[in-house]
Design an enzyme around this catalytic site. Sequence first.
Site, mmCIF file in Angstrom:
data_model
loop_
_atom_site.group_PDB
_atom_site.id
_atom_site.type_symbol
_atom_site.label_atom_id
_atom_site.label_comp_id
_atom_site.label_asym_id
_atom_site.label_seq_id
_atom_site.Cartn_x
_atom_site.Cartn_y
_atom_site.Cartn_z
ATOM 1 N N HIS A 1 -8.472 -4.258 -1.165
ATOM 2 C CA HIS A 1 -7.286 -3.652 -0.562
ATOM 3 C C HIS A 1 -7.210 -4.026 0.922
ATOM 4 C CE1 HIS A 1 -4.038 -0.630 -0.724
ATOM 5 N NE2 HIS A 1 -4.325 -0.473 0.561
ATOM 6 N N SER B 1 0.843 -1.192 0.000
ATOM 7 C CA SER B 1 0.000 0.000 0.000
ATOM 8 C C SER B 1 0.886 1.251 0.000
ATOM 9 C CB SER B 1 -0.957 -0.041 1.191
ATOM 10 O OG SER B 1 -1.896 0.993 1.143
ATOM 11 N N ASP C 1 -9.992 -3.032 -5.863
ATOM 12 C CA ASP C 1 -9.134 -2.075 -5.162
ATOM 13 C C ASP C 1 -9.032 -0.817 -6.006
ATOM 14 O OD1 ASP C 1 -7.147 -0.663 -3.854
ATOM 15 O OD2 ASP C 1 -5.674 -2.285 -3.889
#
Length: 338
Positions: free
Chosen positions: A303, A175, A273
């Site tokens: 995500h 991320s 995502d």
Amino acid sequence: MDSRDSAAAPDASHRHRLWRKYPLDEEIGAGAILLADATLDDVPRFREVWRRISLAGARPAPANVDHQIVELGTEGSAVTVHTYTPVAAGRSARPAVLLLHGGAFVGGSVESVHGQACDLATALDVVVAAVEYRLAPEHPYPAGLDDCAVALEWLTERADDLGVDPSSIAVHGTSAGGGLAVALALRTRDEGGPSIRLLFLVSPELDDRLETESMRKYMDTPGFTSRDAQISWKHYLGDITPGSPDVPPYAAPARAATYAGLPPTYLALMEFDPLRDEGLELARRMLADDVRLEVHLFPGTFHGSSALHYAEVSQREAAEEIAVLRRRLVGGQDVQPT
């Protein structure tokens, strides 16, 4: 002004109802409710939710891993690095993984990747160095990136003391940590910094412009939404306006003119995502720039869904992580291009 600026954040139960329209993997779909309160509309709450998730799976370092906490002094701040070193006799100089946690630039901690670090150290017989980089909004760009750069330099310069092979270091980021990993590789390439053998990226956060199809489409997905992305970049960039020409590529790596010269890269993406398509664009451009690359898009995922360790798809992600790092770091072979 983007309409998302004034949009009210839906409550957790409403978000969970919205998620049912997505064909999520059955196991992780059932667990998505655990992440219902992880929204960036309230940063302290976001941090607390992820802290609770981390603590729920917390475990001490196993007896065969030496866990140390090191404070690296820098001008005006100190960078904390957690090292995880196998204690069993092995090679005199082990490969290393510099581990950068996720958290949308505003949350997360080494606590959230402690178990992962232990698993990597024991499964691969490598030294893992997890960085407690500074977080926005208290410390906007370039504070977090500077901390990661200090940690990489330290890992390289103190390689002999740490039992590390400085020619075999992977940078692993998830991320926001994935965005920092790419930015670190760009800065290292441009400034002639330490060698990076492999970039291992999971759902990297790369582009402040928020213009991809997945960013526009997934405004209400579990784990992370396009609204969360907007808030994340606002906090991370500080006085720099997201989407403006003033955003440098070391802040938002999607803005880099070229990726030529970056290390071999493994890229894991999640289907539902908002960040999915900027990851796919990174892959397209890396291939165009002759970066050796492997890409895996995991179906039915969202995500942060890999935090749901019980799910079969999450276990496949973890198994592939071990296999790729073993092949590149321990086996010493390149990641194969797609």
